[in-house]
Design a protein around this motif. Structure first.
Motif, PDB file in Angstrom:
ATOM      1  N   LYS A  46     108.844 -58.508 -19.356  1.00  9.01           N
ATOM      2  CA  LYS A  46     109.223 -58.329 -20.758  1.00  9.01           C
ATOM      3  C   LYS A  46     109.509 -56.860 -21.042  1.00  9.01           C
ATOM      4  O   LYS A  46     108.820 -55.972 -20.539  1.00  9.01           O
ATOM      5  N   VAL A  47     110.531 -56.598 -21.850  1.00  9.59           N
ATOM      6  CA  VAL A  47     110.783 -55.232 -22.301  1.00  9.59           C
ATOM      7  C   VAL A  47     109.585 -54.757 -23.125  1.00  9.59           C
ATOM      8  O   VAL A  47     109.135 -55.438 -24.049  1.00  9.59           O
ATOM      9  N   GLY A  48     109.044 -53.617 -22.770  1.00  8.59           N
ATOM     10  CA  GLY A  48     107.970 -53.023 -23.555  1.00  8.59           C
ATOM     11  C   GLY A  48     108.539 -52.240 -24.724  1.00  8.59           C
ATOM     12  O   GLY A  48     109.603 -51.618 -24.614  1.00  8.59           O
ATOM     13  N   ILE A  49     107.854 -52.269 -25.858  1.00  2.14           N
ATOM     14  CA  ILE A  49     108.305 -51.520 -27.034  1.00  2.14           C
ATOM     15  C   ILE A  49     107.182 -50.581 -27.479  1.00  2.14           C
ATOM     16  O   ILE A  49     106.051 -51.020 -27.709  1.00  2.14           O
ATOM     17  N   VAL A  50     107.519 -49.303 -27.592  1.00  2.00           N
ATOM     18  CA  VAL A  50     106.567 -48.271 -27.998  1.00  2.00           C
ATOM     19  C   VAL A  50     107.105 -47.557 -29.226  1.00  2.00           C
ATOM     20  O   VAL A  50     108.283 -47.195 -29.291  1.00  2.00           O
ATOM     21  N   SER A  51     106.241 -47.364 -30.202  1.00  2.00           N
ATOM     22  CA  SER A  51     106.587 -46.543 -31.351  1.00  2.00           C
ATOM     23  C   SER A  51     105.404 -45.640 -31.657  1.00  2.00           C
ATOM     24  O   SER A  51     104.388 -45.659 -30.954  1.00  2.00           O
ATOM     25  N   GLY A  52     105.513 -44.854 -32.687  1.00  6.36           N
ATOM     26  CA  GLY A  52     104.423 -43.953 -33.026  1.00  6.36           C
ATOM     27  C   GLY A  52     104.901 -42.852 -33.941  1.00  6.36           C
ATOM     28  O   GLY A  52     106.048 -42.809 -34.384  1.00  6.36           O
ATOM     29  N   GLY A  68     104.916 -60.360 -30.351  1.00  9.56           N
ATOM     30  CA  GLY A  68     106.099 -60.453 -31.190  1.00  9.56           C
ATOM     31  C   GLY A  68     106.495 -59.176 -31.887  1.00  9.56           C
ATOM     32  O   GLY A  68     107.424 -59.174 -32.697  1.00  9.56           O
ATOM     33  N   MET A  69     105.822 -58.056 -31.543  1.00  8.91           N
ATOM     34  CA  MET A  69     106.201 -56.815 -32.206  1.00  8.91           C
ATOM     35  C   MET A  69     106.066 -55.660 -31.216  1.00  8.91           C
ATOM     36  O   MET A  69     106.756 -55.650 -30.199  1.00  8.91           O
ATOM     37  N   LEU A  70     105.192 -54.697 -31.411  1.00 12.58           N
ATOM     38  CA  LEU A  70     105.065 -53.553 -30.516  1.00 12.58           C
ATOM     39  C   LEU A  70     104.109 -53.847 -29.369  1.00 12.58           C
ATOM     40  O   LEU A  70     103.130 -54.571 -29.526  1.00 12.58           O
ATOM     41  N   ASP A  71     104.377 -53.211 -28.229  1.00  6.56           N
ATOM     42  CA  ASP A  71     103.440 -53.255 -27.117  1.00  6.56           C
ATOM     43  C   ASP A  71     102.462 -52.092 -27.170  1.00  6.56           C
ATOM     44  O   ASP A  71     101.352 -52.196 -26.659  1.00  6.56           O
ATOM     45  N   ALA A  72     102.868 -50.989 -27.784  1.00  7.47           N
ATOM     46  CA  ALA A  72     101.971 -49.845 -27.915  1.00  7.47           C
ATOM     47  C   ALA A  72     102.405 -48.991 -29.096  1.00  7.47           C
ATOM     48  O   ALA A  72     103.576 -48.959 -29.470  1.00  7.47           O
ATOM     49  N   ALA A  73     101.432 -48.287 -29.674  1.00  8.31           N
ATOM     50  CA  ALA A  73     101.678 -47.316 -30.738  1.00  8.31           C
ATOM     51  C   ALA A  73     100.910 -46.051 -30.411  1.00  8.31           C
ATOM     52  O   ALA A  73      99.768 -46.099 -29.932  1.00  8.31           O
ATOM     53  N   VAL A  74     101.540 -44.911 -30.692  1.00  5.26           N
ATOM     54  CA  VAL A  74     100.951 -43.615 -30.365  1.00  5.26           C
ATOM     55  C   VAL A  74     100.736 -42.837 -31.654  1.00  5.26           C
ATOM     56  O   VAL A  74     101.697 -42.374 -32.269  1.00  5.26           O
ATOM     57  N   PRO A  75      99.479 -42.688 -32.105  1.00  3.33           N
ATOM     58  CA  PRO A  75      99.224 -41.968 -33.343  1.00  3.33           C
ATOM     59  C   PRO A  75      99.011 -40.474 -33.107  1.00  3.33           C
ATOM     60  O   PRO A  75      98.233 -40.062 -32.239  1.00  3.33           O
ATOM     61  N   GLY A  76      99.707 -39.653 -33.888  1.00  3.98           N
ATOM     62  CA  GLY A  76      99.430 -38.228 -33.884  1.00  3.98           C
ATOM     63  C   GLY A  76      98.400 -37.899 -34.956  1.00  3.98           C
ATOM     64  O   GLY A  76      97.850 -38.788 -35.606  1.00  3.98           O
ATOM     65  N   LYS A 164     112.913 -60.116 -30.287  1.00  6.01           N
ATOM     66  CA  LYS A 164     113.926 -60.227 -29.233  1.00  6.01           C
ATOM     67  C   LYS A 164     113.307 -59.983 -27.863  1.00  6.01           C
ATOM     68  O   LYS A 164     113.613 -60.707 -26.886  1.00  6.01           O
ATOM     69  N   ALA A 165     112.424 -59.001 -27.781  1.00  5.93           N
ATOM     70  CA  ALA A 165     111.758 -58.736 -26.503  1.00  5.93           C
ATOM     71  C   ALA A 165     110.846 -59.890 -26.108  1.00  5.93           C
ATOM     72  O   ALA A 165     110.807 -60.292 -24.941  1.00  5.93           O
ATOM     73  N   GLU A 166     110.127 -60.450 -27.080  1.00  9.95           N
ATOM     74  CA  GLU A 166     109.214 -61.558 -26.787  1.00  9.95           C
ATOM     75  C   GLU A 166     109.980 -62.781 -26.293  1.00  9.95           C
ATOM     76  O   GLU A 166     109.464 -63.581 -25.492  1.00  9.95           O
ATOM     77  N   ALA A 167     111.229 -62.930 -26.760  1.00  6.51           N
ATOM     78  CA  ALA A 167     112.053 -64.065 -26.353  1.00  6.51           C
ATOM     79  C   ALA A 167     112.711 -63.858 -24.990  1.00  6.51           C
ATOM     80  O   ALA A 167     113.452 -64.731 -24.525  1.00  6.51           O
ATOM     81  N   GLY A 168     112.467 -62.706 -24.362  1.00  2.00           N
ATOM     82  CA  GLY A 168     112.997 -62.467 -23.031  1.00  2.00           C
ATOM     83  C   GLY A 168     114.274 -61.667 -22.983  1.00  2.00           C
ATOM     84  O   GLY A 168     114.935 -61.632 -21.933  1.00  2.00           O
ATOM     85  N   GLY A 169     114.645 -61.020 -24.089  1.00  2.00           N
ATOM     86  CA  GLY A 169     115.855 -60.222 -24.104  1.00  2.00           C
ATOM     87  C   GLY A 169     115.793 -59.059 -23.130  1.00  2.00           C
ATOM     88  O   GLY A 169     114.715 -58.515 -22.849  1.00  2.00           O
ATOM     89  N   ALA A 175     117.475 -53.176 -27.387  1.00  2.00           N
ATOM     90  CA  ALA A 175     117.952 -51.949 -28.022  1.00  2.00           C
ATOM     91  C   ALA A 175     119.120 -52.245 -28.962  1.00  2.00           C
ATOM     92  O   ALA A 175     119.215 -51.676 -30.057  1.00  2.00           O
ATOM     93  N   GLY A 176     119.985 -53.163 -28.547  1.00  2.00           N
ATOM     94  CA  GLY A 176     121.133 -53.512 -29.378  1.00  2.00           C
ATOM     95  C   GLY A 176     120.727 -54.145 -30.693  1.00  2.00           C
ATOM     96  O   GLY A 176     121.304 -53.823 -31.749  1.00  2.00           O
ATOM     97  N   ILE A 177     119.723 -55.024 -30.671  1.00  2.00           N
ATOM     98  CA  ILE A 177     119.308 -55.657 -31.922  1.00  2.00           C
ATOM     99  C   ILE A 177     118.585 -54.650 -32.806  1.00  2.00           C
ATOM    100  O   ILE A 177     118.705 -54.701 -34.043  1.00  2.00           O
TER     101      ILE A 177
END
Length: 333
Positions: A46-52, A68-76, A164-169, A175-177
């Motif tokens: 699965k595509v991993g998604i990181v935000s923060g 169904g959303m983020l795989d990781a979040a990085v708090p400053g 989209k990532a959870e669905a196997g994109g 990135a496109g969506i």
């Protein structure tokens, strides 16, 4: 300043520790370097998604880590970008072999530090793409940005890209969506009061009792104008008008309407805002098909609200409706 804190230096790590203790079925965390990760990461294939980004905007971003959303979040630190080291560590831990997407709000520190982390990850053989959110129509540049700020639309990008990532994109598809959502979403907010950063105990700006800052940023940075207080409907008109004009949204469009609190605004007031925003959209022939109301991207304890409108199609609607299980958003499971 009256806040439920111990030492301001420990505010963010203690908050993260309590957050993960409360939601240990969904998330875990690493203390040094600090990041929050979904409990089952990495998910193979699965595509991993990181935000923060800087803390103080809770539940963004940690509240959106999960299925169904983020795989990781990085708090400053509060209103301060995380450094590249924890971003890189989070990127590595969520890499399931299909690449990693970084979702980055358009603030100078965030953009530079995520870029550095992506370069380091690439050197380790991880393919990383980045989408920078910039949905705020209030100002072109601010104290923190070159170009438009990333605000409420970031929540919608994270949800829909996560589905989209959870669905196997593939990485290109995810990135496109994310880019598609960012291209079709617009936001604007206002403040009735400043926020108080627990690091120094000082308000981010000053407002007289009868003043409102229109076009405020999520760090308390100035907006378009400072005006005398008006009725709720009049203030909503000042936000929704520029949003409609900017894309522009036109008669026949289908949209998601997102009314967000800035941290110190009662939910009852947010529904007053939603009521008039929905009416204005209807008057323009714009159909509100999905909605979200509440505190989802805040500025600590600021009293105020933001309005976000996303133009929908069948693809975006289906991905919005897809199951999600995070501490802050849960439906469909």
């Amino acid at each position: 300043m009256k806040k439920l804190i111990n030492d301001p230096v420990d505010f963010v790590p203690e908050s993260v520790e309590g957050f993960v203790a409360a939601h240990g079925d969904l998330v875990a965390f690493h203390a040094d370097p600090l990041y929050i990760v979904r409990a089952d990461a990495p998910v193979s294939g699965k595509v991993g998604i990181v935000s923060g980004g800087g803390s103080g905007h809770e539940p963004l971003h940690g509240g959106y880590v999960g299925i169904g959303m983020l795989d990781a979040a990085v708090p400053g630190a509060v209103f301060t970008s995380p450094t590249p080291d924890p971003i890189l560590a989070a990127t590595k831990v969520v890499d399931g072999g299909a690449g990693v997407l970084h979702i980055v709000k358009n603030y100078t520190g965030d953009v530079l530090n995520f870029e550095t982390a992506a370069d380091l990850a690439a050197a380790d053989g991880i393919e990383v793409r980045a989408v920078v959110t910039n949905d705020d129509v209030a100002v072109k540049d601010s104290l923190y940005t070159a170009g438009r700020r990333g605000v409420g639309g970031t929540v919608l990008v994270e949800k829909i890209a996560g589905a989209k990532a959870e669905a196997g994109g593939s990485l290109d598809e995810v990135a496109g969506i994310a880019e598609k959502v960012n291209d079709n979403v617009r936001s604007m907010g206002l403040a009735l009061t400043p926020c108080i950063n627990p690091n120094d105990g000082q308000p981010s700006f000053t407002l007289a009792e009868d003043e409102v800052e229109v076009g405020i940023g999520i760090h308390g940075e100035p907006g378009r104008e400072r005006i005398k207080i008006e009725s709720a409907d009049s203030l909503v008109d000042r936000l929704i008008g520029p949003i409609i004009e900017d894309l522009p949204f036109v008669s026949g469009d289908r949209v998601l309407l997102f009314v967000n609190g800035m941290g110190g605004t009662p939910l009852s007031e947010l529904y007053v805002v939603y009521r008039h925003a929905a009416k204005v959209l209807a008057d323009h022939g714009i159909a509100v098909e999905r909605s979200l109301v509440g505190n989802f991207i805040t500025a600590i304890d600021m009293q105020g609200a933001s309005i976000t409108v996303l133009k929908l199609d069948d693809e975006l609607t289906a991905l919005w409706d897809a199951p999600v299980q995070t501490p802050a958003l849960r439906w469909g499971r």
